[in-house]
Design a protein around this motif. Structure first.
Motif, short mmCIF file in Angstrom:
data_model
loop_
_atom_site.label_atom_id
_atom_site.label_comp_id
_atom_site.label_asym_id
_atom_site.label_seq_id
_atom_site.Cartn_x
_atom_site.Cartn_y
_atom_site.Cartn_z
N LEU A 44 -7.16 6.12 -13.99
CA LEU A 44 -6.54 7.32 -13.41
C LEU A 44 -6.98 7.40 -11.96
CD1 LEU A 44 -5.20 10.18 -13.38
CD2 LEU A 44 -7.39 11.08 -14.18
N TRP A 45 -5.99 7.45 -11.02
CA TRP A 45 -6.37 7.63 -9.61
C TRP A 45 -5.76 8.90 -9.08
CZ3 TRP A 45 -3.54 2.83 -10.42
CH2 TRP A 45 -2.19 2.89 -10.06
N ASP A 46 -6.40 9.40 -8.01
CA ASP A 46 -6.01 10.65 -7.37
C ASP A 46 -5.10 10.31 -6.19
OD1 ASP A 46 -5.89 13.05 -5.92
OD2 ASP A 46 -7.93 13.62 -6.47
N GLN A 96 -4.77 5.56 -1.57
CA GLN A 96 -3.55 4.78 -1.76
C GLN A 96 -3.94 3.49 -2.48
OE1 GLN A 96 -1.27 3.48 1.67
NE2 GLN A 96 -3.08 3.23 2.92
N HIS A 97 -2.94 2.79 -2.95
CA HIS A 97 -3.23 1.62 -3.79
C HIS A 97 -2.15 0.56 -3.63
CE1 HIS A 97 -0.54 4.25 -6.07
NE2 HIS A 97 -0.03 3.14 -6.56
N ARG A 98 -2.45 -0.63 -4.09
CA ARG A 98 -1.44 -1.69 -4.18
C ARG A 98 -1.75 -2.57 -5.38
NH1 ARG A 98 -2.04 -6.39 0.28
NH2 ARG A 98 -0.72 -7.35 -1.29
N TRP A 157 0.83 -1.20 0.00
CA TRP A 157 0.00 0.00 0.00
C TRP A 157 0.87 1.25 0.00
CZ3 TRP A 157 -4.98 0.00 -1.02
CH2 TRP A 157 -5.75 -1.13 -0.72
N HIS A 158 0.54 2.18 -0.86
CA HIS A 158 1.28 3.45 -0.92
C HIS A 158 0.49 4.45 -1.76
CE1 HIS A 158 2.30 1.41 -4.64
NE2 HIS A 158 2.56 2.62 -5.16
N SER A 159 0.89 5.71 -1.64
CA SER A 159 0.42 6.75 -2.56
C SER A 159 1.66 7.18 -3.34
CB SER A 159 -0.17 7.92 -1.76
OG SER A 159 -0.55 8.95 -2.65
N ASP A 160 1.56 7.23 -4.66
CA ASP A 160 2.77 7.37 -5.48
C ASP A 160 3.61 8.59 -5.12
OD1 ASP A 160 2.46 5.04 -6.94
OD2 ASP A 160 1.11 5.99 -8.38
N MET A 161 4.90 8.35 -4.97
CA MET A 161 5.91 9.40 -4.79
C MET A 161 5.58 10.38 -3.67
SD MET A 161 6.67 9.85 -8.88
CE MET A 161 7.59 11.39 -8.81
N HIS A 169 1.54 0.68 -19.12
CA HIS A 169 2.29 1.91 -19.30
C HIS A 169 1.79 2.92 -18.27
CE1 HIS A 169 4.11 1.45 -23.59
NE2 HIS A 169 4.64 0.64 -22.69
N ARG A 170 2.72 3.42 -17.47
CA ARG A 170 2.34 4.36 -16.41
C ARG A 170 2.76 5.78 -16.78
NH1 ARG A 170 4.27 4.55 -10.03
NH2 ARG A 170 4.83 6.75 -10.07
N LEU A 171 1.86 6.70 -16.49
CA LEU A 171 2.17 8.13 -16.56
C LEU A 171 1.87 8.73 -15.19
CD1 LEU A 171 0.64 9.27 -19.97
CD2 LEU A 171 3.06 9.30 -19.34
FE FE2 Z 1 2.06 2.98 -7.14
#
Ligand code: FE2
Length: 280
Positions: free
Chosen positions: A249-251, A256-258, A100-104, A271-273
């Motif tokens: 697309l998530w906010d 948070q996501h995994r 689990w995390h929120s990107d960067m 492909h991630r942006l």
């Molecule tokens: Fe991520």
């Protein structure tokens, strides 16, 4: 307010919506784009299936939400450096983004959102779980809310709990780059106010949130463990299932996501942006 130019189908009671009636490879009218942006803020994660986009179309759509920012630790595609390919081959066991995390969240101004576009998906599995951090905040006691409202946390890229960033990345197929940023960390409020909705979210990014400001890791751990478990209870989540051509697309400001790792023996290519924010 209902939607006129798109159809919006909720994914769960907590969050997430599938949007239909849109071809993202075509020019979107202002009205359609505004409705998509409204659905993004209302549902926190939006999913479009059966989209057939080249990298230029894909970037163009992402740029409707903000400027693109590269992921620091992995080199992007040669011709499209903003796109980072998340690939797991049939023979590989470890996946990327499995905790689990929120990107960067370790950066000074963490990104607004993240987009994934599915190029190749396993016959089953490989879903993304997400959790609604507004609900996580709202469902705390008033006492816990008032304590957390004044606290800051250290969000670190170091992944010390998992053996360190380099070891974690080396266990996947990716060759780590920008190793000098592996210990990057930032302090952020634990309860953040979403800059667009004005709502409070419990900004738990479990893989990165290492301690509370002015407290040790040991002192912080019991409360952080509680917050992690609290924030990821099933009632606050949704699950995104992909097929080839799905775009999500998530906010990152309120979720948070995994990435689930339940498809060994099959290939998955996304492909991630990453879309930057202008302020926290
Ligand atoms: Fe991520």
């Amino acid at each position: 307010m209902s939607y006129q130019t798109i159809s919006v189908l909720p994914l769960s009671g907590a969050m997430g919506a599938e949007i239909t009636g849109v071809d993202l490879s075509r020019n979107l009218s202002n009205r359609t784009l505004k409705e998509i942006q409204r659905a993004f803020l209302e549902y926190l994660v939006i999913v479009f299936h059966d989209q057939f986009l080249n990298p230029a179309d894909y970037k163009l759509f992402a740029q409707k939400f903000g400027e693109l920012v590269p992921y620091p630790f992995v080199e992007g595609l040669l011709e499209h450096p903003e796109i980072f390919e998340i690939r797991k081959e049939p023979g590989e066991k470890r996946n990327f983004g499995g905790n689990w995390h929120s990107d960067m969240s370790f950066t000074r101004i963490p990104p607004l959102g993240t987009m994934l576009y599915a190029l190749e998906v396993p016959s089953k599995g490989g879903d993304t779980m997400l959790t609604n951090l507004y609900l996580a905040y709202e469902n705390l006691s008033e006492g816990m809310k008032s304590i957390l409202n004044s606290m800051q946390g250290e969000y670190s890229a170091a992944l010390k709990h998992a053996g360190g960033r380099e070891a974690v990345m080396n266990a996947t197929r990716f060759e780590i780059q920008n190793l000098d940023r592996a210990d990057e960390a930032s302090f952020h409020p634990i309860v953040r106010i979403h800059p667009e909705t004005g709502k409070r979210a419990l900004y738990v990014s479990s893989g990165h949130l290492s301690r509370f400001k002015d407290m040790t890791v040991e002192e912080s751990k019991p409360i952080l463990n509680f917050l992690r478990d609290h924030a990821t209870q099933p009632d606050f989540t949704c699950r995104v299932n992909y097929r080839k051509g799905s775009l999500v697309l998530w906010d990152n400001r309120c979720t948070q996501h995994r990435a689930l790792n339940d498809y060994h023996g099959e290939r998955r290519v996304m492909h991630r942006l990453t879309i930057s924010a202008t302020h926290f």
